[in-house]
Design a protein around this motif. Structure first.
Motif, PDB file in Angstrom:
ATOM      1  N   ALA A  11      -3.582 -23.612 -66.896  1.00  0.00           N
ATOM      2  CA  ALA A  11      -3.598 -22.765 -68.086  1.00  0.00           C
ATOM      3  C   ALA A  11      -4.332 -21.480 -67.725  1.00  0.00           C
ATOM      4  O   ALA A  11      -5.395 -21.523 -67.101  1.00  0.00           O
ATOM      5  N   VAL A  12      -3.730 -20.339 -68.076  1.00  0.00           N
ATOM      6  CA  VAL A  12      -4.358 -19.046 -67.803  1.00  0.00           C
ATOM      7  C   VAL A  12      -4.418 -18.227 -69.086  1.00  0.00           C
ATOM      8  O   VAL A  12      -3.665 -18.470 -70.034  1.00  0.00           O
ATOM      9  N   SER A  13      -5.313 -17.252 -69.102  1.00  0.00           N
ATOM     10  CA  SER A  13      -5.436 -16.350 -70.250  1.00  0.00           C
ATOM     11  C   SER A  13      -4.272 -15.373 -70.256  1.00  0.00           C
ATOM     12  O   SER A  13      -3.717 -15.050 -69.211  1.00  0.00           O
ATOM     13  N   GLY A  14      -3.943 -14.898 -71.431  1.00  0.00           N
ATOM     14  CA  GLY A  14      -2.907 -13.883 -71.554  1.00  0.00           C
ATOM     15  C   GLY A  14      -1.540 -14.461 -71.833  1.00  0.00           C
ATOM     16  O   GLY A  14      -1.258 -15.614 -71.495  1.00  0.00           O
ATOM     17  N   PRO A  15      -0.693 -13.648 -72.436  1.00  0.00           N
ATOM     18  CA  PRO A  15       0.649 -14.098 -72.800  1.00  0.00           C
ATOM     19  C   PRO A  15       1.570 -14.202 -71.576  1.00  0.00           C
ATOM     20  O   PRO A  15       1.316 -13.572 -70.541  1.00  0.00           O
ATOM     21  N   PRO A  16       2.644 -14.981 -71.700  1.00  0.00           N
ATOM     22  CA  PRO A  16       3.575 -15.139 -70.587  1.00  0.00           C
ATOM     23  C   PRO A  16       4.095 -13.804 -70.033  1.00  0.00           C
ATOM     24  O   PRO A  16       4.295 -13.680 -68.821  1.00  0.00           O
ATOM     25  N   GLY A 105      -2.735 -18.252 -74.554  1.00  0.00           N
ATOM     26  CA  GLY A 105      -2.593 -18.139 -73.109  1.00  0.00           C
ATOM     27  C   GLY A 105      -1.220 -18.583 -72.649  1.00  0.00           C
ATOM     28  O   GLY A 105      -0.256 -18.599 -73.415  1.00  0.00           O
ATOM     29  N   THR A 106      -1.153 -18.954 -71.381  1.00  0.00           N
ATOM     30  CA  THR A 106       0.099 -19.363 -70.763  1.00  0.00           C
ATOM     31  C   THR A 106      -0.135 -20.585 -69.898  1.00  0.00           C
ATOM     32  O   THR A 106      -1.115 -20.651 -69.152  1.00  0.00           O
ATOM     33  N   ARG A 107       0.765 -21.549 -69.981  1.00  0.00           N
ATOM     34  CA  ARG A 107       0.778 -22.683 -69.057  1.00  0.00           C
ATOM     35  C   ARG A 107       1.716 -22.303 -67.930  1.00  0.00           C
ATOM     36  O   ARG A 107       2.896 -22.007 -68.150  1.00  0.00           O
ATOM     37  N   VAL A 108       1.170 -22.268 -66.719  1.00  0.00           N
ATOM     38  CA  VAL A 108       1.933 -21.899 -65.526  1.00  0.00           C
ATOM     39  C   VAL A 108       2.167 -23.168 -64.720  1.00  0.00           C
ATOM     40  O   VAL A 108       1.216 -23.831 -64.311  1.00  0.00           O
ATOM     41  N   THR A 109       3.433 -23.512 -64.506  1.00  0.00           N
ATOM     42  CA  THR A 109       3.781 -24.691 -63.714  1.00  0.00           C
ATOM     43  C   THR A 109       4.554 -24.230 -62.498  1.00  0.00           C
ATOM     44  O   THR A 109       5.539 -23.494 -62.620  1.00  0.00           O
ATOM     45  N   GLU A 110       4.080 -24.646 -61.330  1.00  0.00           N
ATOM     46  CA  GLU A 110       4.769 -24.303 -60.080  1.00  0.00           C
ATOM     47  C   GLU A 110       5.280 -25.580 -59.436  1.00  0.00           C
ATOM     48  O   GLU A 110       4.506 -26.478 -59.105  1.00  0.00           O
ATOM     49  N   ASP A 111       6.602 -25.662 -59.296  1.00  0.00           N
ATOM     50  CA  ASP A 111       7.252 -26.779 -58.613  1.00  0.00           C
ATOM     51  C   ASP A 111       7.648 -26.301 -57.226  1.00  0.00           C
ATOM     52  O   ASP A 111       8.317 -25.269 -57.092  1.00  0.00           O
ATOM     53  N   VAL A 112       7.238 -27.034 -56.208  1.00  0.00           N
ATOM     54  CA  VAL A 112       7.499 -26.648 -54.821  1.00  0.00           C
ATOM     55  C   VAL A 112       8.343 -27.710 -54.139  1.00  0.00           C
ATOM     56  O   VAL A 112       8.071 -28.907 -54.258  1.00  0.00           O
ATOM     57  N   THR A 113       9.347 -27.241 -53.416  1.00  0.00           N
ATOM     58  CA  THR A 113      10.124 -28.084 -52.516  1.00  0.00           C
ATOM     59  C   THR A 113      10.039 -27.436 -51.145  1.00  0.00           C
ATOM     60  O   THR A 113      10.341 -26.247 -51.003  1.00  0.00           O
ATOM     61  N   VAL A 114       9.592 -28.192 -50.166  1.00  0.00           N
ATOM     62  CA  VAL A 114       9.463 -27.652 -48.815  1.00  0.00           C
ATOM     63  C   VAL A 114      10.228 -28.552 -47.843  1.00  0.00           C
ATOM     64  O   VAL A 114      10.156 -29.769 -47.916  1.00  0.00           O
ATOM     65  N   THR A 115      10.992 -27.910 -46.972  1.00  0.00           N
ATOM     66  CA  THR A 115      11.782 -28.596 -45.959  1.00  0.00           C
ATOM     67  C   THR A 115      11.266 -28.142 -44.601  1.00  0.00           C
ATOM     68  O   THR A 115      11.018 -26.946 -44.399  1.00  0.00           O
ATOM     69  N   PHE A 116      11.133 -29.070 -43.651  1.00  0.00           N
ATOM     70  CA  PHE A 116      10.475 -28.769 -42.386  1.00  0.00           C
ATOM     71  C   PHE A 116      10.827 -29.820 -41.343  1.00  0.00           C
ATOM     72  O   PHE A 116      11.231 -30.938 -41.697  1.00  0.00           O
ATOM     73  N   PRO A 117      10.633 -29.512 -40.048  1.00  0.00           N
ATOM     74  CA  PRO A 117      10.803 -30.533 -39.014  1.00  0.00           C
ATOM     75  C   PRO A 117       9.739 -31.621 -39.198  1.00  0.00           C
ATOM     76  O   PRO A 117       8.568 -31.326 -39.481  1.00  0.00           O
ATOM     77  N   GLY A 118      10.147 -32.857 -39.073  1.00  0.00           N
ATOM     78  CA  GLY A 118       9.259 -33.987 -39.329  1.00  0.00           C
ATOM     79  C   GLY A 118       7.933 -33.939 -38.587  1.00  0.00           C
ATOM     80  O   GLY A 118       6.906 -34.340 -39.127  1.00  0.00           O
ATOM     81  N   LEU A 119       7.930 -33.432 -37.365  1.00  0.00           N
ATOM     82  CA  LEU A 119       6.694 -33.370 -36.581  1.00  0.00           C
ATOM     83  C   LEU A 119       5.654 -32.435 -37.198  1.00  0.00           C
ATOM     84  O   LEU A 119       4.471 -32.538 -36.902  1.00  0.00           O
ATOM     85  N   LEU A 120       6.090 -31.533 -38.074  1.00  0.00           N
ATOM     86  CA  LEU A 120       5.181 -30.572 -38.695  1.00  0.00           C
ATOM     87  C   LEU A 120       4.689 -31.026 -40.070  1.00  0.00           C
ATOM     88  O   LEU A 120       3.974 -30.290 -40.743  1.00  0.00           O
ATOM     89  N   ARG A 121       5.058 -32.237 -40.501  1.00  0.00           N
ATOM     90  CA  ARG A 121       4.769 -32.707 -41.869  1.00  0.00           C
ATOM     91  C   ARG A 121       3.313 -32.475 -42.275  1.00  0.00           C
ATOM     92  O   ARG A 121       3.039 -31.840 -43.287  1.00  0.00           O
ATOM     93  N   ARG A 122       2.383 -33.004 -41.529  1.00  0.00           N
ATOM     94  CA  ARG A 122       0.972 -32.931 -41.926  1.00  0.00           C
ATOM     95  C   ARG A 122       0.524 -31.476 -42.107  1.00  0.00           C
ATOM     96  O   ARG A 122      -0.131 -31.137 -43.081  1.00  0.00           O
ATOM     97  N   GLU A 138      -6.774 -18.781 -58.368  1.00  0.00           N
ATOM     98  CA  GLU A 138      -6.877 -17.317 -58.281  1.00  0.00           C
ATOM     99  C   GLU A 138      -6.095 -16.647 -59.407  1.00  0.00           C
ATOM    100  O   GLU A 138      -6.544 -15.640 -59.973  1.00  0.00           O
ATOM    101  N   LEU A 139      -4.947 -17.182 -59.765  1.00  0.00           N
ATOM    102  CA  LEU A 139      -4.183 -16.611 -60.891  1.00  0.00           C
ATOM    103  C   LEU A 139      -4.989 -16.740 -62.185  1.00  0.00           C
ATOM    104  O   LEU A 139      -5.068 -15.780 -62.963  1.00  0.00           O
ATOM    105  N   ALA A 140      -5.599 -17.889 -62.407  1.00  0.00           N
ATOM    106  CA  ALA A 140      -6.430 -18.073 -63.603  1.00  0.00           C
ATOM    107  C   ALA A 140      -7.583 -17.062 -63.605  1.00  0.00           C
ATOM    108  O   ALA A 140      -7.887 -16.466 -64.639  1.00  0.00           O
ATOM    109  N   ARG A 141      -8.199 -16.849 -62.459  1.00  0.00           N
ATOM    110  CA  ARG A 141      -9.295 -15.879 -62.359  1.00  0.00           C
ATOM    111  C   ARG A 141      -8.810 -14.474 -62.668  1.00  0.00           C
ATOM    112  O   ARG A 141      -9.423 -13.738 -63.439  1.00  0.00           O
ATOM    113  N   ARG A 142      -7.670 -14.088 -62.086  1.00  0.00           N
ATOM    114  CA  ARG A 142      -7.137 -12.745 -62.302  1.00  0.00           C
ATOM    115  C   ARG A 142      -6.761 -12.511 -63.763  1.00  0.00           C
ATOM    116  O   ARG A 142      -6.979 -11.439 -64.308  1.00  0.00           O
TER     117      ARG A 142
END
Length: 145
Positions: A11-16, A105-122, A138-142
Motif C-alpha cells: 500500500a502506498v500513499s497517493g492516488p493510482p 492511497g493505492t494498492r500496488v501488486t506486482e506479479d513476476v514471471t521469470v524464465t531462466f536456465p535451470g543452473l541459474l535458478r538460485r 522504495e516506491l512506498a517511500r517515494r
C-alpha cells in the motif's frame, strides 16, 4: 528453461494516477530497483516504451554492468503496466503491475514471471525476489514524500 512466478503487494500513499505516472517513466526505475543505475535509449514504439536499463552488479571492489532491454506496455492505462525484460544469459522476466485505489492511497501488486536456465535458478530467483521487495519499499517511500 525453468520458470518461477511470485507476487508482492504494497500500500502506498497517493492516488493510482500519481503512482502510474511515476511507474510509467523509465527514468523512475533508477534507484527504484537497487541494481538499476541508468536508463538510456528511451523511445516510444506505438503504444509501448522501449529502453535499455543499466543493471550494476558488485562483488567487492569489482562491478559489472548488465544491459537489459525493457519494453513497457500499458494494457490498462492508469491501472496496469507490463514490463517485459530481456537480459543476457537467457533470462526473461515479465512484471505486471496492477494499481487499485485503496482509501486515499493505492494498492500496488506486482506479479513476476521469470524464465531462466535451470543452473541459474538460485541466483536469478534470489535477485528477482530481492529486487521486488526493495522496489515495493522504495516506491512506498517515494510516494510518501
Amino acid at each position: 528453461m525453468s520458470r518461477e512466478q511470485f507476487s508482492r503487494s504494497v500500500a502506498v500513499s497517493g492516488p493510482p494516477e500519481r503512482v502510474f505516472a511515476h511507474l510509467s517513466q523509465p527514468e523512475s526505475y533508477v534507484g527504484l530497483s537497487p541494481l538499476i543505475v541508468g536508463v538510456r535509449d528511451v523511445r516510444r514504439v506505438g503504444d509501448a516504451v522501449q529502453y535499455v536499463a543499466v543493471e550494476r552488479f558488485r562483488l567487492g571492489p569489482l562491478s559489472w554492468d548488465n544491459l537489459i532491454k525493457v519494453t513497457m506496455t500499458f494494457p490498462e492505462p492508469g491501472r496496469r503496466l507490463v514490463s517485459d525484460v530481456r537480459s543476457p544469459g537467457w533470462v526473461h522476466l515479465v512484471a505486471t503491475v496492477t494499481l487499485e485505489a485503496d482509501g486515499e492511497g493505492t494498492r500496488v501488486t506486482e506479479d513476476v514471471t521469470v524464465t531462466f536456465p535451470g543452473l541459474l535458478r538460485r541466483f536469478v530467483v534470489g535477485q528477482a525476489q530481492s529486487v521486488q521487495e526493495f522496489r515495493a519499499a522504495e516506491l512506498a517511500r517515494r510516494m510518501a514524500g
